[in-house]
Design a protein around this motif. Structure first.
Motif, PDB file in Angstrom:
ATOM      1  N   UNK A  28       0.731  -7.722 -12.014  1.00 51.03           N
ATOM      2  CA  UNK A  28       0.918  -9.157 -11.781  1.00 51.03           C
ATOM      3  C   UNK A  28       2.001  -9.658 -12.729  1.00 51.03           C
ATOM      4  N   UNK A  29       2.229 -10.970 -12.764  1.00 52.21           N
ATOM      5  CA  UNK A  29       3.300 -11.547 -13.589  1.00 52.21           C
ATOM      6  C   UNK A  29       3.088 -11.270 -15.076  1.00 52.21           C
ATOM      7  N   UNK A  30       1.825 -11.106 -15.498  1.00 53.51           N
ATOM      8  CA  UNK A  30       1.518 -10.835 -16.904  1.00 53.51           C
ATOM      9  C   UNK A  30       1.581  -9.339 -17.228  1.00 53.51           C
ATOM     10  N   UNK A  31       1.896  -8.529 -16.227  1.00 56.83           N
ATOM     11  CA  UNK A  31       1.978  -7.092 -16.458  1.00 56.83           C
ATOM     12  C   UNK A  31       0.657  -6.366 -16.327  1.00 56.83           C
ATOM     13  N   UNK A  32      -0.399  -7.079 -15.955  1.00 55.82           N
ATOM     14  CA  UNK A  32      -1.709  -6.461 -15.759  1.00 55.82           C
ATOM     15  C   UNK A  32      -1.779  -5.887 -14.346  1.00 55.82           C
ATOM     16  N   UNK A  33      -2.448  -4.762 -14.205  1.00 53.69           N
ATOM     17  CA  UNK A  33      -2.541  -4.148 -12.889  1.00 53.69           C
ATOM     18  C   UNK A  33      -3.571  -4.855 -12.024  1.00 53.69           C
ATOM     19  N   UNK A  34      -3.167  -5.180 -10.813  1.00 56.31           N
ATOM     20  CA  UNK A  34      -4.043  -5.771  -9.800  1.00 56.31           C
ATOM     21  C   UNK A  34      -4.252  -4.704  -8.735  1.00 56.31           C
ATOM     22  N   UNK A  35      -5.473  -4.577  -8.267  1.00 61.61           N
ATOM     23  CA  UNK A  35      -5.766  -3.622  -7.211  1.00 61.61           C
ATOM     24  C   UNK A  35      -6.418  -4.362  -6.056  1.00 61.61           C
ATOM     25  N   UNK A  36      -5.895  -4.141  -4.868  1.00 63.01           N
ATOM     26  CA  UNK A  36      -6.442  -4.720  -3.651  1.00 63.01           C
ATOM     27  C   UNK A  36      -6.751  -3.591  -2.691  1.00 63.01           C
ATOM     28  N   UNK A  37      -7.952  -3.591  -2.155  1.00 63.86           N
ATOM     29  CA  UNK A  37      -8.333  -2.591  -1.161  1.00 63.86           C
ATOM     30  C   UNK A  37      -8.587  -3.310   0.158  1.00 63.86           C
ATOM     31  N   UNK A  38      -8.007  -2.795   1.223  1.00 62.44           N
ATOM     32  CA  UNK A  38      -8.162  -3.412   2.539  1.00 62.44           C
ATOM     33  C   UNK A  38      -8.033  -2.338   3.605  1.00 62.44           C
ATOM     34  N   UNK A  39      -8.438  -2.685   4.815  1.00 62.28           N
ATOM     35  CA  UNK A  39      -8.375  -1.748   5.926  1.00 62.28           C
ATOM     36  C   UNK A  39      -7.112  -1.966   6.746  1.00 62.28           C
ATOM     37  N   UNK A  40      -6.575  -0.886   7.242  1.00 58.81           N
ATOM     38  CA  UNK A  40      -5.477  -0.905   8.209  1.00 58.81           C
ATOM     39  C   UNK A  40      -5.871   0.033   9.348  1.00 58.81           C
ATOM     40  N   UNK A  41      -5.149  -0.082  10.423  1.00 52.87           N
ATOM     41  CA  UNK A  41      -5.300   0.845  11.551  1.00 52.87           C
ATOM     42  C   UNK A  41      -4.076   1.749  11.553  1.00 52.87           C
ATOM     43  N   UNK A  42      -4.295   3.038  11.729  1.00 53.28           N
ATOM     44  CA  UNK A  42      -3.191   3.990  11.708  1.00 53.28           C
ATOM     45  C   UNK A  42      -3.139   4.727  13.040  1.00 53.28           C
ATOM     46  N   UNK A  43      -1.976   4.666  13.661  1.00 53.20           N
ATOM     47  CA  UNK A  43      -1.739   5.490  14.850  1.00 53.20           C
ATOM     48  C   UNK A  43      -1.371   6.884  14.370  1.00 53.20           C
ATOM     49  N   UNK A  44      -1.983   7.883  14.957  1.00 50.22           N
ATOM     50  CA  UNK A  44      -1.644   9.260  14.600  1.00 50.22           C
ATOM     51  C   UNK A  44      -0.224   9.573  15.056  1.00 50.22           C
TER      52      UNK A  44
END
Length: 108
Positions: A28-44
């Motif tokens: 982030x702007x302060x240099x701290x690590x942000x982690x976001x987990x989310x779902x996506x759809x993947x075409x093979x």
């Protein structure tokens, strides 16, 4: 081997996208690590998809094209355009590329 036998052996890439989880880590702007987990759809990736990507000119990003071909977002399964994929934050792009690899990498 005939066509039915090829199909039964798994010769054709399944068209339905696969829902998979992606973890995006970035500072982030302060240099701290942000982690976001989310779902996506993947075409093979099929032979045709890989061929479309390989035929791009040298001035085009093959990774951005692969993301625009394979990644779908949200429950509506919205596709990224090539331009959107090209503009992604590199850390997010790398996480999405890994999802594409994990879901259907053809076996060499």
């Amino acid at each position: 081997m005939n066509l039915a036998q090829l199909q039964a052996a798994g010769a054709f890439v399944e068209a339905a996208p696969v829902k998979t989880s992606v973890t995006w880590a970035r500072p982030n702007a302060a240099g701290e690590e942000i982690t976001t987990t989310f779902d996506v759809w993947v075409r093979r990736r099929s032979f045709g998809t890989m061929e479309r990507v390989a035929m791009l000119g040298e001035d085009r990003s093959k990774s951005a094209k692969m993301l625009s071909e394979c990644i779908l977002l949200g429950e509506e399964q919205e596709a990224l355009s090539y331009e959107q994929a090209y503009q992604l934050d590199p850390s997010l792009a790398f996480a999405l590329v890994q999802a594409v690899k994990d879901v259907g990498a053809p076996k060499a």
